[in-house]
Design a protein around this motif. Structure first.
Motif, mmCIF file in Angstrom:
data_model
loop_
_atom_site.group_PDB
_atom_site.id
_atom_site.type_symbol
_atom_site.label_atom_id
_atom_site.label_comp_id
_atom_site.label_asym_id
_atom_site.label_seq_id
_atom_site.Cartn_x
_atom_site.Cartn_y
_atom_site.Cartn_z
ATOM 1 N N TYR A 47 -20.261 19.088 16.626
ATOM 2 C CA TYR A 47 -18.989 18.836 17.310
ATOM 3 C C TYR A 47 -19.183 18.730 18.812
ATOM 4 O O TYR A 47 -18.621 17.849 19.464
ATOM 5 C CB TYR A 47 -17.971 19.936 17.008
ATOM 6 C CG TYR A 47 -17.182 19.724 15.751
ATOM 7 C CD1 TYR A 47 -16.543 18.528 15.503
ATOM 8 C CD2 TYR A 47 -17.058 20.740 14.811
ATOM 9 C CE1 TYR A 47 -15.810 18.328 14.358
ATOM 10 C CE2 TYR A 47 -16.327 20.552 13.653
ATOM 11 C CZ TYR A 47 -15.706 19.348 13.437
ATOM 12 O OH TYR A 47 -14.983 19.156 12.298
ATOM 13 N N TRP A 50 -21.444 15.357 19.586
ATOM 14 C CA TRP A 50 -20.727 14.096 19.413
ATOM 15 C C TRP A 50 -19.483 14.030 20.293
ATOM 16 O O TRP A 50 -19.090 12.952 20.750
ATOM 17 C CB TRP A 50 -20.349 13.871 17.951
ATOM 18 C CG TRP A 50 -21.549 13.591 17.113
ATOM 19 C CD1 TRP A 50 -22.114 14.423 16.205
ATOM 20 C CD2 TRP A 50 -22.365 12.418 17.134
ATOM 21 N NE1 TRP A 50 -23.223 13.841 15.658
ATOM 22 C CE2 TRP A 50 -23.401 12.603 16.198
ATOM 23 C CE3 TRP A 50 -22.313 11.226 17.844
ATOM 24 C CZ2 TRP A 50 -24.375 11.651 15.968
ATOM 25 C CZ3 TRP A 50 -23.289 10.278 17.605
ATOM 26 C CH2 TRP A 50 -24.292 10.492 16.674
ATOM 27 N N GLY A 51 -18.848 15.165 20.536
ATOM 28 C CA GLY A 51 -17.682 15.175 21.417
ATOM 29 C C GLY A 51 -18.039 14.848 22.840
ATOM 30 O O GLY A 51 -17.370 14.032 23.498
ATOM 31 N N ARG A 53 -20.703 13.256 23.801
ATOM 32 C CA ARG A 53 -21.166 11.867 23.802
ATOM 33 C C ARG A 53 -19.976 10.895 23.838
ATOM 34 O O ARG A 53 -20.003 9.894 24.552
ATOM 35 C CB ARG A 53 -22.014 11.629 22.574
ATOM 36 C CG ARG A 53 -22.666 10.283 22.559
ATOM 37 C CD ARG A 53 -23.644 10.167 21.441
ATOM 38 N NE ARG A 53 -24.145 8.801 21.382
ATOM 39 C CZ ARG A 53 -24.960 8.363 20.480
ATOM 40 N NH1 ARG A 53 -25.392 9.177 19.547
ATOM 41 N NH2 ARG A 53 -25.359 7.125 20.488
ATOM 42 N N GLN A 54 -18.944 11.201 23.069
ATOM 43 C CA GLN A 54 -17.756 10.342 23.065
ATOM 44 C C GLN A 54 -17.053 10.390 24.417
ATOM 45 O O GLN A 54 -16.551 9.373 24.893
ATOM 46 C CB GLN A 54 -16.810 10.770 21.951
ATOM 47 C CG GLN A 54 -15.644 9.843 21.763
ATOM 48 C CD GLN A 54 -14.728 10.274 20.634
ATOM 49 O OE1 GLN A 54 -14.755 11.429 20.222
ATOM 50 N NE2 GLN A 54 -13.924 9.363 20.144
ATOM 51 N N VAL A 55 -17.028 11.545 25.039
ATOM 52 C CA VAL A 55 -16.403 11.669 26.360
ATOM 53 C C VAL A 55 -17.173 10.831 27.377
ATOM 54 O O VAL A 55 -16.570 10.127 28.202
ATOM 55 C CB VAL A 55 -16.341 13.148 26.797
ATOM 56 C CG1 VAL A 55 -16.029 13.281 28.268
ATOM 57 C CG2 VAL A 55 -15.317 13.899 25.969
ATOM 58 N N GLN A 56 -18.497 10.881 27.315
ATOM 59 C CA GLN A 56 -19.300 10.134 28.284
ATOM 60 C C GLN A 56 -19.226 8.629 28.051
ATOM 61 O O GLN A 56 -19.148 7.860 29.006
ATOM 62 C CB GLN A 56 -20.763 10.584 28.215
ATOM 63 C CG GLN A 56 -20.976 11.984 28.726
ATOM 64 C CD GLN A 56 -22.390 12.474 28.517
ATOM 65 O OE1 GLN A 56 -23.180 11.870 27.797
ATOM 66 N NE2 GLN A 56 -22.708 13.590 29.139
ATOM 67 N N GLU A 57 -19.251 8.191 26.801
ATOM 68 C CA GLU A 57 -19.294 6.759 26.513
ATOM 69 C C GLU A 57 -17.920 6.104 26.553
ATOM 70 O O GLU A 57 -17.783 4.981 27.021
ATOM 71 C CB GLU A 57 -19.931 6.521 25.147
ATOM 72 C CG GLU A 57 -21.404 6.844 25.108
ATOM 73 C CD GLU A 57 -22.001 6.666 23.728
ATOM 74 O OE1 GLU A 57 -21.245 6.353 22.783
ATOM 75 O OE2 GLU A 57 -23.223 6.849 23.600
ATOM 76 N N GLU A 58 -16.922 6.780 26.020
ATOM 77 C CA GLU A 58 -15.605 6.160 25.883
ATOM 78 C C GLU A 58 -14.546 6.794 26.768
ATOM 79 O O GLU A 58 -13.375 6.455 26.659
ATOM 80 C CB GLU A 58 -15.165 6.243 24.410
ATOM 81 C CG GLU A 58 -16.111 5.566 23.456
ATOM 82 C CD GLU A 58 -15.741 5.828 22.007
ATOM 83 O OE1 GLU A 58 -14.625 6.313 21.755
ATOM 84 O OE2 GLU A 58 -16.580 5.552 21.144
ATOM 85 N N ALA A 60 -13.211 9.651 26.516
ATOM 86 C CA ALA A 60 -12.221 10.335 25.686
ATOM 87 C C ALA A 60 -11.877 11.675 26.329
ATOM 88 O O ALA A 60 -12.639 12.204 27.142
ATOM 89 C CB ALA A 60 -12.781 10.552 24.280
ATOM 90 N N ASN A 64 -10.715 16.842 22.539
ATOM 91 C CA ASN A 64 -11.368 16.631 21.248
ATOM 92 C C ASN A 64 -12.565 17.556 21.081
ATOM 93 O O ASN A 64 -12.803 18.098 19.995
ATOM 94 C CB ASN A 64 -11.825 15.169 21.121
ATOM 95 C CG ASN A 64 -10.661 14.217 21.111
ATOM 96 O OD1 ASN A 64 -9.537 14.606 20.820
ATOM 97 N ND2 ASN A 64 -10.935 12.962 21.428
#
Length: 92
Positions: A47, A50-51, A53-58, A60, A64
């Motif tokens: 969690y 991937w969380g 990573r999602q914050v850095q890439e998208e 977000a 989350n």
């Protein structure tokens, strides 16, 4: 996240059924909470990884990551308490 909680609940039910009816050996009864504890630890790492990573890439929201980490830490806490309970129940 819901599936993690459902899976944990079903595993807990299976453990209780086997403990009270003595369908399996003591080693299996002890292995189930240990495996659940490892699963919760892996879920926490996943969690967070991937969380972030999602914050850095998208870009977000960090919410989350926090929700996933809270769920994983809660499962980790429940599994640790379950392991302690099983160890106490197995003591002579």
């Amino acid at each position: 996240m819901l599936m993690l909680v459902v899976s944990w609940t079903l595993n807990l039910f299976w453990l209780g059924l086997n403990y009270f009816w003595r369908l399996v050996s003591v080693e299996v009864l002890l292995a189930i909470p240990v495996l659940l504890l490892l699963y919760a630890l892996l879920a926490l790492v996943a969690y967070v990884y991937w969380g972030v990573r999602q914050v850095q890439e998208e870009e977000a929201p960090y919410a989350n990551v926090m929700v996933g980490a809270i769920v994983a830490v809660t499962l980790l806490y429940f599994n640790f308490n379950l392991l302690q309970y099983v160890l106490q129940a197995l003591e002579p």
